[in-house]
Design a protein around this motif. Sequence first.
Motif, PDB file in Angstrom:
ATOM      1  N   GLU A 130       0.862  -1.188   0.000  1.00  0.00           N
ATOM      2  CA  GLU A 130       0.000   0.000   0.000  1.00  0.00           C
ATOM      3  C   GLU A 130       0.894   1.233   0.000  1.00  0.00           C
ATOM      4  O   GLU A 130       1.874   1.295   0.753  1.00  0.00           O
ATOM      5  N   LEU A 131       0.589   2.183  -0.881  1.00  0.00           N
ATOM      6  CA  LEU A 131       1.300   3.460  -0.874  1.00  0.00           C
ATOM      7  C   LEU A 131       0.551   4.400   0.066  1.00  0.00           C
ATOM      8  O   LEU A 131      -0.681   4.509  -0.010  1.00  0.00           O
ATOM      9  N   LEU A 132       1.302   5.073   0.952  1.00  0.00           N
ATOM     10  CA  LEU A 132       0.699   5.896   1.994  1.00  0.00           C
ATOM     11  C   LEU A 132       1.155   7.349   1.895  1.00  0.00           C
ATOM     12  O   LEU A 132       2.247   7.635   1.382  1.00  0.00           O
ATOM     13  N   ASP A 133       0.321   8.244   2.452  1.00  0.00           N
ATOM     14  CA  ASP A 133       0.748   9.633   2.572  1.00  0.00           C
ATOM     15  C   ASP A 133       1.550   9.802   3.870  1.00  0.00           C
ATOM     16  O   ASP A 133       1.793   8.822   4.584  1.00  0.00           O
ATOM     17  N   ALA A 134       1.925  11.024   4.205  1.00  0.00           N
ATOM     18  CA  ALA A 134       2.751  11.274   5.386  1.00  0.00           C
ATOM     19  C   ALA A 134       2.047  10.915   6.695  1.00  0.00           C
ATOM     20  O   ALA A 134       2.694  10.683   7.709  1.00  0.00           O
ATOM     21  N   ARG A 135       0.715  10.845   6.663  1.00  0.00           N
ATOM     22  CA  ARG A 135      -0.054  10.495   7.865  1.00  0.00           C
ATOM     23  C   ARG A 135      -0.473   9.023   7.889  1.00  0.00           C
ATOM     24  O   ARG A 135      -1.404   8.653   8.587  1.00  0.00           O
ATOM     25  N   ASN A 136       0.179   8.223   7.073  1.00  0.00           N
ATOM     26  CA  ASN A 136      -0.085   6.773   6.979  1.00  0.00           C
ATOM     27  C   ASN A 136      -1.466   6.433   6.431  1.00  0.00           C
ATOM     28  O   ASN A 136      -2.005   5.364   6.717  1.00  0.00           O
ATOM     29  N   ARG A 137      -2.018   7.305   5.597  1.00  0.00           N
ATOM     30  CA  ARG A 137      -3.304   7.029   4.940  1.00  0.00           C
ATOM     31  C   ARG A 137      -3.028   6.585   3.501  1.00  0.00           C
ATOM     32  O   ARG A 137      -2.155   7.149   2.828  1.00  0.00           O
ATOM     33  N   PRO A 138      -3.773   5.582   3.011  1.00  0.00           N
ATOM     34  CA  PRO A 138      -3.595   5.141   1.620  1.00  0.00           C
ATOM     35  C   PRO A 138      -3.848   6.289   0.642  1.00  0.00           C
ATOM     36  O   PRO A 138      -4.753   7.099   0.853  1.00  0.00           O
ATOM     37  N   ILE A 139      -3.041   6.352  -0.413  1.00  0.00           N
ATOM     38  CA  ILE A 139      -3.224   7.418  -1.405  1.00  0.00           C
ATOM     39  C   ILE A 139      -4.186   7.009  -2.521  1.00  0.00           C
ATOM     40  O   ILE A 139      -4.465   7.803  -3.404  1.00  0.00           O
ATOM     41  N   GLY A 140      -4.670   5.783  -2.492  1.00  0.00           N
ATOM     42  CA  GLY A 140      -5.700   5.371  -3.447  1.00  0.00           C
ATOM     43  C   GLY A 140      -5.219   4.681  -4.709  1.00  0.00           C
ATOM     44  O   GLY A 140      -5.945   4.634  -5.699  1.00  0.00           O
ATOM     45  N   VAL A 141      -4.028   4.138  -4.691  1.00  0.00           N
ATOM     46  CA  VAL A 141      -3.518   3.410  -5.861  1.00  0.00           C
ATOM     47  C   VAL A 141      -3.708   1.919  -5.624  1.00  0.00           C
ATOM     48  O   VAL A 141      -3.224   1.368  -4.645  1.00  0.00           O
ATOM     49  N   LYS A 142      -4.437   1.294  -6.534  1.00  0.00           N
ATOM     50  CA  LYS A 142      -4.626  -0.156  -6.436  1.00  0.00           C
ATOM     51  C   LYS A 142      -3.365  -0.845  -6.958  1.00  0.00           C
ATOM     52  O   LYS A 142      -2.917  -0.573  -8.069  1.00  0.00           O
ATOM     53  N   ILE A 143      -2.807  -1.727  -6.142  1.00  0.00           N
ATOM     54  CA  ILE A 143      -1.603  -2.466  -6.540  1.00  0.00           C
ATOM     55  C   ILE A 143      -2.017  -3.911  -6.824  1.00  0.00           C
ATOM     56  O   ILE A 143      -2.473  -4.615  -5.935  1.00  0.00           O
ATOM     57  N   GLU A 144      -1.875  -4.308  -8.082  1.00  0.00           N
ATOM     58  CA  GLU A 144      -2.286  -5.643  -8.519  1.00  0.00           C
ATOM     59  C   GLU A 144      -1.075  -6.559  -8.646  1.00  0.00           C
ATOM     60  O   GLU A 144       0.045  -6.097  -8.845  1.00  0.00           O
ATOM     61  N   ARG A 145      -1.316  -7.853  -8.586  1.00  0.00           N
ATOM     62  CA  ARG A 145      -0.249  -8.838  -8.750  1.00  0.00           C
ATOM     63  C   ARG A 145       0.161  -8.959 -10.212  1.00  0.00           C
ATOM     64  O   ARG A 145      -0.687  -9.058 -11.093  1.00  0.00           O
ATOM     65  N   ASP A 146       1.458  -8.961 -10.460  1.00  0.00           N
ATOM     66  CA  ASP A 146       2.001  -9.201 -11.795  1.00  0.00           C
ATOM     67  C   ASP A 146       2.100 -10.715 -11.975  1.00  0.00           C
ATOM     68  O   ASP A 146       3.057 -11.338 -11.512  1.00  0.00           O
ATOM     69  N   THR A 147       1.113 -11.287 -12.622  1.00  0.00           N
ATOM     70  CA  THR A 147       1.052 -12.746 -12.765  1.00  0.00           C
ATOM     71  C   THR A 147       1.916 -13.269 -13.915  1.00  0.00           C
ATOM     72  O   THR A 147       1.930 -14.463 -14.168  1.00  0.00           O
ATOM     73  N   SER A 148       2.650 -12.386 -14.592  1.00  0.00           N
ATOM     74  CA  SER A 148       3.523 -12.851 -15.677  1.00  0.00           C
ATOM     75  C   SER A 148       4.806 -13.488 -15.127  1.00  0.00           C
ATOM     76  O   SER A 148       5.533 -14.135 -15.866  1.00  0.00           O
ATOM     77  N   LYS A 149       5.070 -13.293 -13.857  1.00  0.00           N
ATOM     78  CA  LYS A 149       6.259 -13.869 -13.228  1.00  0.00           C
ATOM     79  C   LYS A 149       5.837 -15.068 -12.373  1.00  0.00           C
ATOM     80  O   LYS A 149       4.854 -14.997 -11.645  1.00  0.00           O
ATOM     81  N   PRO A 150       6.587 -16.177 -12.423  1.00  0.00           N
ATOM     82  CA  PRO A 150       6.217 -17.359 -11.625  1.00  0.00           C
ATOM     83  C   PRO A 150       6.505 -17.149 -10.144  1.00  0.00           C
ATOM     84  O   PRO A 150       7.465 -16.466  -9.779  1.00  0.00           O
ATOM     85  N   ARG A 151       5.670 -17.736  -9.303  1.00  0.00           N
ATOM     86  CA  ARG A 151       5.909 -17.716  -7.860  1.00  0.00           C
ATOM     87  C   ARG A 151       6.861 -18.855  -7.520  1.00  0.00           C
ATOM     88  O   ARG A 151       6.702 -19.963  -8.013  1.00  0.00           O
ATOM     89  N   LYS A 152       7.839 -18.568  -6.684  1.00  0.00           N
ATOM     90  CA  LYS A 152       8.807 -19.585  -6.259  1.00  0.00           C
ATOM     91  C   LYS A 152       9.090 -19.393  -4.781  1.00  0.00           C
ATOM     92  O   LYS A 152       9.027 -18.276  -4.264  1.00  0.00           O
ATOM     93  N   THR A 153       9.423 -20.485  -4.118  1.00  0.00           N
ATOM     94  CA  THR A 153       9.840 -20.396  -2.729  1.00  0.00           C
ATOM     95  C   THR A 153      11.267 -19.855  -2.687  1.00  0.00           C
ATOM     96  O   THR A 153      12.139 -20.341  -3.390  1.00  0.00           O
ATOM     97  N   VAL A 154      11.471 -18.831  -1.870  1.00  0.00           N
ATOM     98  CA  VAL A 154      12.797 -18.235  -1.708  1.00  0.00           C
ATOM     99  C   VAL A 154      13.265 -18.556  -0.295  1.00  0.00           C
ATOM    100  O   VAL A 154      12.601 -18.188   0.678  1.00  0.00           O
ATOM    101  N   THR A 155      14.360 -19.258  -0.189  1.00  0.00           N
ATOM    102  CA  THR A 155      14.939 -19.596   1.114  1.00  0.00           C
ATOM    103  C   THR A 155      15.939 -18.518   1.497  1.00  0.00           C
ATOM    104  O   THR A 155      16.865 -18.222   0.736  1.00  0.00           O
ATOM    105  N   LEU A 156      15.722 -17.934   2.676  1.00  0.00           N
ATOM    106  CA  LEU A 156      16.591 -16.860   3.150  1.00  0.00           C
ATOM    107  C   LEU A 156      17.421 -17.340   4.338  1.00  0.00           C
ATOM    108  O   LEU A 156      16.885 -17.557   5.425  1.00  0.00           O
ATOM    109  N   VAL A 157      18.700 -17.516   4.108  1.00  0.00           N
ATOM    110  CA  VAL A 157      19.618 -17.783   5.219  1.00  0.00           C
ATOM    111  C   VAL A 157      19.784 -16.458   5.953  1.00  0.00           C
ATOM    112  O   VAL A 157      19.419 -15.399   5.416  1.00  0.00           O
TER     113      VAL A 157
END
Length: 171
Positions: A79-106
């Motif tokens: 979510e994109l927020l203004d300085a008072r932590n309120r949403p600015i109203g931009v819908k953020i959608e998933r980019d489904t053109s990229k595959p989902r993969k499990t990422v292991t973080l050491v």
Amino acid sequence: MKNSIKKISACTLLGITVLTNIAITRAQADISRRPRCDTNQVSLRFVDGSPGAGNVYNQFAFTNISNRTCTLYGYPGAELLDARNRPIGVKIERDTSKPRKTVTLVPGGKAYFVLRYGQKTNYTNYQNKCAPDSAKFEVTPPNTYNHLIIRDVETPCRRATISPVSGTSYF
């Protein structure tokens, strides 16, 4: 004789298939036993930006700040927020053109994702329909419930998309 060879070949192929499926199942079970990264185990930072063809591509990274290996899978919530932590109203959608993969973080490991949106300067006819600039970026790591907030100025116009996490940099 030919039927015997066919039966042996079929049995061999079946055996190889079964053994391959067992190996895949064990590998998947190994991954699923690794704990997912909780919000308190990761930090968030802006990595790099890259404009292109009227769009802005901003790359961010989660870093494992804990002393335990953990995994991330899928899309961050954002979510994109203004300085008072309120949403600015931009819908953020998933980019489904990229595959989902499990990422292991050491410990110290990174997982990357990209926020993409139309650049305001390229939509002069739509300026009154664009959202105001953001001051902060709120991100929830995949499969968690708590979020992280960083200072981040984005100037989106039209829609925005977010990529799934990746073990390698997108740029």
